[in-house]
Every structure is written in C-alpha cells, then in structure tokens.
Design a protein around this motif. Structure first.
Motif, PDB file in Angstrom:
ATOM      1  N   SER A  68       0.842  -1.188   0.000  1.00 47.50           N
ATOM      2  CA  SER A  68       0.000   0.000   0.000  1.00 47.50           C
ATOM      3  C   SER A  68       0.885   1.248   0.000  1.00 47.50           C
ATOM      4  O   SER A  68       1.956   1.281   0.589  1.00 47.50           O
ATOM      5  CB  SER A  68      -0.894  -0.025   1.234  1.00 47.50           C
ATOM      6  N   ALA A  69       0.418   2.319  -0.608  1.00 48.78           N
ATOM      7  CA  ALA A  69       1.178   3.559  -0.710  1.00 48.78           C
ATOM      8  C   ALA A  69       1.006   4.436   0.526  1.00 48.78           C
ATOM      9  O   ALA A  69       1.661   5.458   0.649  1.00 48.78           O
ATOM     10  CB  ALA A  69       0.746   4.328  -1.947  1.00 48.78           C
ATOM     11  N   LEU A  70       0.142   4.049   1.442  1.00 53.77           N
ATOM     12  CA  LEU A  70      -0.100   4.852   2.632  1.00 53.77           C
ATOM     13  C   LEU A  70       1.111   4.767   3.566  1.00 53.77           C
ATOM     14  O   LEU A  70       1.539   3.689   3.953  1.00 53.77           O
ATOM     15  CB  LEU A  70      -1.356   4.357   3.345  1.00 53.77           C
ATOM     16  N   TYR A  71       1.655   5.920   3.899  1.00 53.72           N
ATOM     17  CA  TYR A  71       2.868   5.995   4.724  1.00 53.72           C
ATOM     18  C   TYR A  71       2.468   6.084   6.186  1.00 53.72           C
ATOM     19  O   TYR A  71       1.899   7.077   6.612  1.00 53.72           O
ATOM     20  CB  TYR A  71       3.682   7.227   4.304  1.00 53.72           C
ATOM     21  N   THR A  72       2.770   5.038   6.943  1.00 57.35           N
ATOM     22  CA  THR A  72       2.377   5.000   8.353  1.00 57.35           C
ATOM     23  C   THR A  72       3.575   4.977   9.293  1.00 57.35           C
ATOM     24  O   THR A  72       3.444   4.614  10.448  1.00 57.35           O
ATOM     25  CB  THR A  72       1.506   3.753   8.629  1.00 57.35           C
ATOM     26  N   HIS A  73       4.742   5.379   8.810  1.00 54.20           N
ATOM     27  CA  HIS A  73       5.949   5.323   9.634  1.00 54.20           C
ATOM     28  C   HIS A  73       6.204   6.618  10.394  1.00 54.20           C
ATOM     29  O   HIS A  73       7.225   6.745  11.054  1.00 54.20           O
ATOM     30  CB  HIS A  73       7.186   5.043   8.770  1.00 54.20           C
ATOM     31  N   HIS A  74       5.320   7.576  10.281  1.00 59.33           N
ATOM     32  CA  HIS A  74       5.584   8.888  10.850  1.00 59.33           C
ATOM     33  C   HIS A  74       4.258   9.557  11.206  1.00 59.33           C
ATOM     34  O   HIS A  74       3.247   9.317  10.547  1.00 59.33           O
ATOM     35  CB  HIS A  74       6.329   9.750   9.829  1.00 59.33           C
ATOM     36  N   PRO A  75       4.244  10.407  12.234  1.00 55.41           N
ATOM     37  CA  PRO A  75       3.026  11.167  12.537  1.00 55.41           C
ATOM     38  C   PRO A  75       2.502  11.900  11.297  1.00 55.41           C
ATOM     39  O   PRO A  75       3.268  12.286  10.415  1.00 55.41           O
ATOM     40  CB  PRO A  75       3.480  12.151  13.622  1.00 55.41           C
ATOM     41  N   GLN A  76       1.201  12.105  11.238  1.00 52.91           N
ATOM     42  CA  GLN A  76       0.536  12.488  10.002  1.00 52.91           C
ATOM     43  C   GLN A  76       0.067  13.933   9.882  1.00 52.91           C
ATOM     44  O   GLN A  76      -0.629  14.273   8.934  1.00 52.91           O
ATOM     45  CB  GLN A  76      -0.688  11.574   9.811  1.00 52.91           C
ATOM     46  N   LEU A  77       0.433  14.815  10.794  1.00 58.40           N
ATOM     47  CA  LEU A  77      -0.118  16.173  10.733  1.00 58.40           C
ATOM     48  C   LEU A  77       0.366  16.958   9.516  1.00 58.40           C
ATOM     49  O   LEU A  77      -0.383  17.762   8.970  1.00 58.40           O
ATOM     50  CB  LEU A  77       0.177  16.936  12.022  1.00 58.40           C
ATOM     51  N   LEU A  78       1.588  16.712   9.054  1.00 56.91           N
ATOM     52  CA  LEU A  78       2.028  17.349   7.809  1.00 56.91           C
ATOM     53  C   LEU A  78       1.119  16.923   6.665  1.00 56.91           C
ATOM     54  O   LEU A  78       0.688  17.752   5.862  1.00 56.91           O
ATOM     55  CB  LEU A  78       3.482  16.997   7.483  1.00 56.91           C
ATOM     56  N   HIS A  79       0.819  15.641   6.600  1.00 59.93           N
ATOM     57  CA  HIS A  79      -0.067  15.123   5.557  1.00 59.93           C
ATOM     58  C   HIS A  79      -1.427  15.826   5.615  1.00 59.93           C
ATOM     59  O   HIS A  79      -1.961  16.246   4.586  1.00 59.93           O
ATOM     60  CB  HIS A  79      -0.233  13.613   5.717  1.00 59.93           C
ATOM     61  N   ALA A  80      -1.968  15.969   6.805  1.00 61.38           N
ATOM     62  CA  ALA A  80      -3.267  16.644   6.951  1.00 61.38           C
ATOM     63  C   ALA A  80      -3.188  18.090   6.476  1.00 61.38           C
ATOM     64  O   ALA A  80      -4.107  18.591   5.806  1.00 61.38           O
ATOM     65  CB  ALA A  80      -3.730  16.581   8.410  1.00 61.38           C
ATOM     66  N   HIS A  81      -2.098  18.778   6.789  1.00 67.06           N
ATOM     67  CA  HIS A  81      -1.914  20.154   6.315  1.00 67.06           C
ATOM     68  C   HIS A  81      -1.852  20.208   4.795  1.00 67.06           C
ATOM     69  O   HIS A  81      -2.435  21.095   4.170  1.00 67.06           O
ATOM     70  CB  HIS A  81      -0.622  20.746   6.891  1.00 67.06           C
ATOM     71  N   LEU A  82      -1.114  19.265   4.197  1.00 68.99           N
ATOM     72  CA  LEU A  82      -0.991  19.248   2.742  1.00 68.99           C
ATOM     73  C   LEU A  82      -2.323  18.960   2.066  1.00 68.99           C
ATOM     74  O   LEU A  82      -2.672  19.597   1.068  1.00 68.99           O
ATOM     75  CB  LEU A  82       0.067  18.231   2.310  1.00 68.99           C
ATOM     76  N   VAL A  83      -3.074  18.019   2.608  1.00 68.49           N
ATOM     77  CA  VAL A  83      -4.400  17.711   2.051  1.00 68.49           C
ATOM     78  C   VAL A  83      -5.284  18.954   2.092  1.00 68.49           C
ATOM     79  O   VAL A  83      -5.956  19.294   1.113  1.00 68.49           O
ATOM     80  CB  VAL A  83      -5.057  16.525   2.802  1.00 68.49           C
ATOM     81  N   GLY A  84      -5.280  19.656   3.226  1.00 65.48           N
ATOM     82  CA  GLY A  84      -6.072  20.876   3.353  1.00 65.48           C
ATOM     83  C   GLY A  84      -5.617  21.971   2.395  1.00 65.48           C
ATOM     84  O   GLY A  84      -6.434  22.628   1.748  1.00 65.48           O
ATOM     85  N   ALA A  85      -4.296  22.150   2.281  1.00 67.00           N
ATOM     86  CA  ALA A  85      -3.765  23.173   1.376  1.00 67.00           C
ATOM     87  C   ALA A  85      -4.095  22.842  -0.074  1.00 67.00           C
ATOM     88  O   ALA A  85      -4.475  23.735  -0.853  1.00 67.00           O
ATOM     89  CB  ALA A  85      -2.251  23.304   1.565  1.00 67.00           C
ATOM     90  N   PHE A  86      -3.982  21.578  -0.453  1.00 66.46           N
ATOM     91  CA  PHE A  86      -4.324  21.183  -1.828  1.00 66.46           C
ATOM     92  C   PHE A  86      -5.804  21.379  -2.107  1.00 66.46           C
ATOM     93  O   PHE A  86      -6.192  21.799  -3.201  1.00 66.46           O
ATOM     94  CB  PHE A  86      -3.934  19.728  -2.082  1.00 66.46           C
ATOM     95  N   ALA A  87      -6.639  21.079  -1.111  1.00 62.76           N
ATOM     96  CA  ALA A  87      -8.082  21.263  -1.299  1.00 62.76           C
ATOM     97  C   ALA A  87      -8.420  22.743  -1.500  1.00 62.76           C
ATOM     98  O   ALA A  87      -9.306  23.079  -2.285  1.00 62.76           O
ATOM     99  CB  ALA A  87      -8.840  20.693  -0.097  1.00 62.76           C
ATOM    100  N   LEU A  88      -7.712  23.625  -0.797  1.00 64.90           N
ATOM    101  CA  LEU A  88      -7.979  25.063  -0.903  1.00 64.90           C
ATOM    102  C   LEU A  88      -7.348  25.707  -2.133  1.00 64.90           C
ATOM    103  O   LEU A  88      -7.969  26.552  -2.789  1.00 64.90           O
ATOM    104  CB  LEU A  88      -7.470  25.786   0.343  1.00 64.90           C
ATOM    105  N   LEU A  89      -6.104  25.324  -2.440  1.00 64.06           N
ATOM    106  CA  LEU A  89      -5.330  26.054  -3.440  1.00 64.06           C
ATOM    107  C   LEU A  89      -4.956  25.240  -4.677  1.00 64.06           C
ATOM    108  O   LEU A  89      -4.326  25.776  -5.590  1.00 64.06           O
ATOM    109  CB  LEU A  89      -4.046  26.598  -2.789  1.00 64.06           C
TER     110      LEU A  89
END
Length: 195
Positions: A1-22
C-alpha cells in the motif's frame, strides 16, 4: 500500500487541506513548511524577547534566519518545520505555566504537545524532558508527600503523551492491521548498514 504509516501524520493533513484550498501544485506543498518556518522565526523572536529582552531576541532572530539549514530547507516539504514550531510553542507554554501556574497555560501546553507529537517525534522527547523538569521542581518546592502543582502538570502531560501515542498506534493498526510495518521501519533505522 502507498499509505505511509511510519511517521506522525499532521504534515499530511496540512498538505491535504492546502491542496483542497489552493490546488495540487508544488508551490502549494512548499507553502506549508515555508509558513511554519516563518512562524517559527516569529515565535522564537517573541519568546526570546519575553525572557531575555529585545537585543537578545534580535540576535537570535538574525542567527536563526541566517543559519544555512534553516534558509536552505525552509520550504522543503518535511515534518521538521511544523514539528519545530509546535515544539517551540510547547516549551513557551510550559515556561508560561511554570511562571503563573494558570490552567489556561496548562491547556496551551497540552494543545501544543499534541500538535508537536502529531507533527514529529521530538515532541514526545520534549514532553519527557518537561515532565522530568517539573518533577525536579516539585521536589525542590516542598514535602514529597504533598501534592504539588507540578504533579498535576506531569500527570496531564503524561496522559496527553499516552493518548497521542495510543491514537497513532490505533490508527496504524486500523489501516495496516498491525504494527509490523512500523516495527520494520524502526528496525531498519535502528540498525547500522553493513560495511
């Protein structure tokens, strides 16, 4: 699976939000760490000014801004910029709590700790250092058998660390079916390469 679970995910959440907005663009991805890098500079300046005065804050800001690793990697998409900001916010909130012993400051510690831990691993270490510091202060303040404000601090921080670690591990188990993948990542990073 491509889901990266080796590190805390808050950066990912920020990126998802930024991509959704911009929109999904490299500049948008780089904007997230760049904003955190700038926010860290501002927060560092404010904290140093509060505790050591404006001249020291100015020197700290200039040194921070001119340090090559900060200037070169400020917009590199990585966990460090957000993790550093929230860890610095955690230390600032802890200093405010130790100064005034207010509930609002303790809530700030717990919120900043959660964001720091959900961004990067050092948040966990810094929480441990802050807890040890509080225990030492409690021993210095009075009888060991009496409940001290520092004991409340240690208990609240410890429960926050446990809750964050359990939530992260629970999420990994939910999406991966176990912690084997995380253990493999740890083993790979903890062993020395051959040769």
């Amino acid at each position: 699976s491509a889901l990266y679970t080796h590190h805390p995910q808050l950066l990912h959440a920020h990126l998802v939000g930024a991509f959704a907005l911009l929109g999904e663009h490299e500049a948008v991805a780089r904007l997230v760490p760049a904003l955190y890098a700038f926010a860290t500079l501002v927060l560092l300046t404010l904290l140093v000014r509060r505790h050591w005065g404006l001249p020291t804050a100015a020197v700290a800001a200039v040194l921070w801004a001119l340090t090559p690793i900060n200037s070169l990697y400020a917009n590199m998409v990585g966990h460090e910029q957000g993790g550093l900001f929230w860890t610095l916010a955690l230390v600032g909130a802890a200093l405010a709590w130790h100064e005034h012993r207010r509930t609002r400051a303790l809530v700030g510690v717990l919120v900043a700790a959660t964001f720091a831990m959900q961004f990067d691993w050092p948040g966990y270490y810094v929480c441990s250092f802050l807890a040890v510091h509080a225990v030492v202060q409690a021993f210095a303040r009075g009888p060991r058998w009496r409940w001290q404000p520092e004991h409340t601090f240690v208990l609240a921080v410890t429960l926050t660390v446990i809750a964050n670690a359990a939530a992260f591990a629970g999420w990994i188990v939910a999406v991966r079916g176990g912690l084997g993948d995380m253990h493999g990542a740890y083993t790979q990073r903890a062993t020395a390469p051959e040769g």
